[in-house]
Design an enzyme around this catalytic site. Structure first.
Site, PDB file in Angstrom:
ATOM      1  N   SER B 180     -25.444 -14.113 -49.562  1.00 17.19           N
ATOM      2  CA  SER B 180     -24.414 -14.551 -48.636  1.00 17.19           C
ATOM      3  C   SER B 180     -24.946 -15.725 -47.797  1.00 17.19           C
ATOM      4  O   SER B 180     -25.497 -16.675 -48.367  1.00 17.19           O
ATOM      5  CB  SER B 180     -23.969 -13.362 -47.779  1.00 17.19           C
ATOM      6  OG  SER B 180     -22.706 -13.580 -47.240  1.00 17.19           O
ATOM      7  N   ASP B 430     -15.730 -11.303 -56.010  1.00 17.43           N
ATOM      8  CA  ASP B 430     -16.013 -11.664 -54.618  1.00 17.43           C
ATOM      9  C   ASP B 430     -15.310 -12.978 -54.272  1.00 17.43           C
ATOM     10  O   ASP B 430     -15.557 -14.001 -54.907  1.00 17.43           O
ATOM     11  CB  ASP B 430     -17.533 -11.836 -54.494  1.00 17.43           C
ATOM     12  CG  ASP B 430     -17.965 -12.341 -53.135  1.00 17.43           C
ATOM     13  OD1 ASP B 430     -17.165 -12.283 -52.167  1.00 17.43           O
ATOM     14  OD2 ASP B 430     -19.116 -12.805 -53.035  1.00 17.43           O
ATOM     15  N   HIS B 455     -19.760  -9.119 -54.164  1.00 19.89           N
ATOM     16  CA  HIS B 455     -20.661  -9.804 -53.235  1.00 19.89           C
ATOM     17  C   HIS B 455     -22.123  -9.376 -53.426  1.00 19.89           C
ATOM     18  O   HIS B 455     -22.465  -8.224 -53.191  1.00 19.89           O
ATOM     19  CB  HIS B 455     -20.186  -9.524 -51.799  1.00 19.89           C
ATOM     20  CG  HIS B 455     -20.559 -10.597 -50.814  1.00 19.89           C
ATOM     21  ND1 HIS B 455     -20.339 -11.940 -51.036  1.00 19.89           N
ATOM     22  CD2 HIS B 455     -21.140 -10.528 -49.586  1.00 19.89           C
ATOM     23  CE1 HIS B 455     -20.752 -12.642 -49.982  1.00 19.89           C
ATOM     24  NE2 HIS B 455     -21.257 -11.812 -49.099  1.00 19.89           N
TER      25      HIS B 455
END
Lengths: 499, 499
Positions: B180, B430, B455
């Site tokens: 991320s 995601d 994710h």
């Protein structure tokens, strides 16, 4: 190259070896006669430039309230050869007035027409007219703190991006150029901002002169080698002169010395003589150009050889101080205009100048004089250096920061697997070459090394007297830059966004 | 992945589309029940880590007196698999307590033994226990100003270099990992500090979610597409539910709504319901994992499909709000422990939190909702956004800074000619994948894309239930990292310095 050279020489010389048993100052002053400064500032660029100012951000890397202050960053622009979409050549300004760099980088106006290139010279923050706090910029660490190479690189990135947008020429390839510290910036700019520039020509950029990447004695060893190559006797005379000078440290000795060195006023210390000689030898080495030139001062072609001829012409029994004075006079008085010399009254260029600040913060280049050098042997005393910086500016140096931020250790292994499109050009006459990249790293990160070249000689305007190797060097550089640009345009054609 | 996921989800969700005609707040709150936070913080890493603190510099890029302040940066270290000279795997911490990331990146302990790797998780400045000004760190822009991604990257560079020196293992290759925002940092770290890391695995790193590089509607279009793929009816029910919700904006409507949504207290506005639903759909999309998981909350395998099964099971004439409540309950109440829901009393995670600061300064990711999305259409009003940031923090965003500093535009053209050794991994479930690098750029800057991944699913601990594609994805990643390391050691052998 007149002014630019002068400036660079002065500021780059900062880490002089410690001379004599009791150095009078940690950083010996470099003498620089005021009249010479005046002469140099009258130089004009080969082509006219328009002066512009960009509202630049004070601090790119923080968001404190102060960081968002704007200052006006000066840049020079010439569009006479340019057409929209063609390349943009940017000179990444170094530690001085950008006018000087524009006036002394004839190479760019010389090659711009064949590329239809836009020329832009960007002034480095805190120099020339680009002082973020005006007259107060140099007051203290509170203001000077924003003078760092990373902020300067970010300035260039922001300004170039804005410029391309304003020109509606966002697809133009940008090539960056720089010499000396400007060359370091150009190379680092390509490394850190490959999305903004397609390649860099870094001339005489000693990016390896940090930590212990190159031997600390290499700079002064190189100076000495140049003199030794010219004449062993010459080298030995200079090497022996420091002991003679040290013996003159008496009242009578100083009076005698004042006569020998034709000083305008009586000398008060021998250190000024030492620095005066030192500067002459070091600067002459840097500008040991193949043609008569007025880089820092008017000098003949291959001035080291000329200096050594002067020394060698003396009878062996003549005092060494007489010999070195005569040699240094070539540097200070080639045009025979000086009746006497002001050894102690030069402007204090080691005061709160920008480069001294940079040298005391991130640009820590440790230097020593080895037993083989023609200067008195000395070590680099980091603690003494750091203490002096704290005293002068209230800041502590960060001696390993440059290699942390930009690398340098094992550079060949790192860059052969990462990055592209950098030319490192160096002339081996120039002692700064020893801190440069001297071997090809990959097919596109290449070294162009000339045995007879000196400090960024390739950036000087072409003249009819240029030797073949210099013509060839510039031809190679142009050819490589052409390749970068061709590849860029070919890539662009494949990229639908730009068709 | 429990806690990490939760955290990321919360903070990454900041740029929600503007819902309804009159948004009640510019940044809709994301509800996050306190009990869930407690549950998540109890997670422990798979292997024990030693906690250490490094005296880090406040500001790497200036030398103002304040810049030299030191703060203690936390990092976690595990040496159980390591031997001197072997690789060092560094997790470039993102916006949260580093313990969370260590607890939720089982991939690293899983693969460390076969590399004999040292594991290091470095906490991002201003998060967890690494607050430069302690309790005052979040007071104002005066302190928060030092919370930037570039400072964080420099922290990592300085810390890694020091660590290697202290371990007397300076020749160890360093590989960086991040998911991320941490993945963005890992990729950028390789781009900016190739001399410190030999490669980066950037999982679910939306480095292209700036300016207009990817369409601004792509995030919410991706969420919507996932639901549409599960069931067209499901997508249409959700898309139609917002209008029903808007009609409930009366006293009676709110009372009715409180019943429908089984709120613990009577509702005062519909926006809290909107945000509650919104969060459920977006977060579930991000964690649409192939196995039962407790990433943010306990959820079944492929939770979107399960949500849609719930919606599709209703009789067509049932109110849409009943349907979406039931669907959202899967997210909030899969374990059936909740008797009622606190829609309006969640902790204020959009207060002066670190990520909100970052989003208001450099991490400006403009997002919109298109007509095709299942959310109400909306534009990104930059002026409104900037005004709000100024009001909240007294700073103006620099919306083009990330792309100036790190690039992103034409990334394929730039990086196919520059750089190496980055894996960008993305799962197409995601929605953040739409801002990621989804195609191979060169032989060593590669994209690993899994259609069914969500994710940074690859960073989760391996389990016996993992589908083949996930096992294969991790195998590929390990194989590539092995190659980087092998090439590094081969280069090192040729480099006399290290023999």
């Amino acid at each position: 190259m007149g002014l630019k050279g002068v400036f660079l020489l002065l500021i780059f010389l900062f880490p002089l070896c410690m001379a004599f048993a009791i150095p009078t100052t940690l950083f010996p002053r470099v003498h620089y006669p005021v009249d010479s400064l005046k002469q140099v500032t009258s130089l004009k660029p080969k082509i006219p430039f328009e002066t512009r100012f960009y509202p630049q951000l004070l601090d790119h890397f923080t968001f404190t309230p102060k960081s968002s202050k704007r200052f006006y960053q000066k840049y020079l622009i010439n569009e006479q050869y340019w057409r929209n979409g063609a390349p943009i050549f940017v000179y990444t300004g170094n530690e001085g007035d950008i006018e000087w760099f524009a006036a002394n980088t004839g190479f760019l106006p010389d090659i711009a027409p064949k590329f239809h290139a836009l020329l832009v010279f960007i002034e480095h923050r805190f120099y020339g007219e680009s002082k973020p706090f005006g007259m107060d910029s140099y007051n203290s660490a509170e203001t000077l703190g924003y003078l760092t190479s990373q902020q300067a690189l970010a300035d260039y990135a922001v300004l170039i991006r804005s410029l391309k947008q304003n020109l509606s020429s966002e697809a133009s390839p940008v090539v960056v150029f720089g010499g000396s510290y400007g060359g370091m910036l150009a190379a680092w700019f390509r490394m850190k901002y490959p999305h903004i520039t397609i390649g860099a020509l870094a001339s005489s950029a000693p990016i390896l002169h940090f930590d212990n990447i190159v031997p600390r004695s290499s700079f002064y060893d190189a100076v000495s080698q140049d003199f030794k190559d010219a004449s062993l006797n010459c080298y030995e005379v200079i090497k022996g002169s420091w002991a003679e000078l040290q013996q003159a440290f008496t009242e009578e000795g100083l009076a005698e010395l004042s006569k020998t060195f034709r000083t305008c006023k009586n000398l008060h210390s021998v250190s000024s003589v030492r620095d005066w000689l030192w500067s002459a030898f070091v600067y002459t080495t840097m500008v040991n150009y193949p043609t008569e030139a007025n880089f820092m001062r008017p000098l003949p072609a291959y001035p080291i050889q000329e200096m050594c001829k002067i020394i060698d012409a003396f009878a062996p029994e003549t005092s060494k101080l007489d010999k070195v004075f005569a040699a240094a006079s070539l540097y200070y008085n080639y045009s025979h205009g000086e009746k006497c010399f002001n050894l102690e009254n030069g402007p204090d260029l080691h005061g709160l100048s920008g480069w001294n600040w940079q040298a005391c913060t991130e640009m820590v280049m440790p230097m020593t004089c080895s037993n083989e050098s023609m200067f008195p042997p000395s070590e680099f005393d980091y603690e003494e250096f750091a203490t002096d910086c704290r005293k002068k500016y209230g800041v502590s140096p960060r001696p390993h920061w440059i290699t942390t931020e930009f690398g340098g250790e094992r550079i060949e292994e790192v860059l052969k697997r990462f990055g592209s499109n950098i030319i490192f050009s160096n002339g081996m006459q120039d002692p700064w070459s020893r801190g440069g990249v001297l071997r090809n790293i990959s097919t596109s990160i290449v070294a162009i090394v000339t045995e007879k070249g000196a400090h960024h000689v390739d950036f000087r305007s072409a003249t009819k007297d240029d030797p073949d190797w210099l013509v060839e060097q510039r031809r190679q550089e142009v050819e490589i830059i052409h390749q970068w640009i061709n590849v860029y345009y070919a890539d662009m054609k494949q990229d639908k966004k730009f068709i």
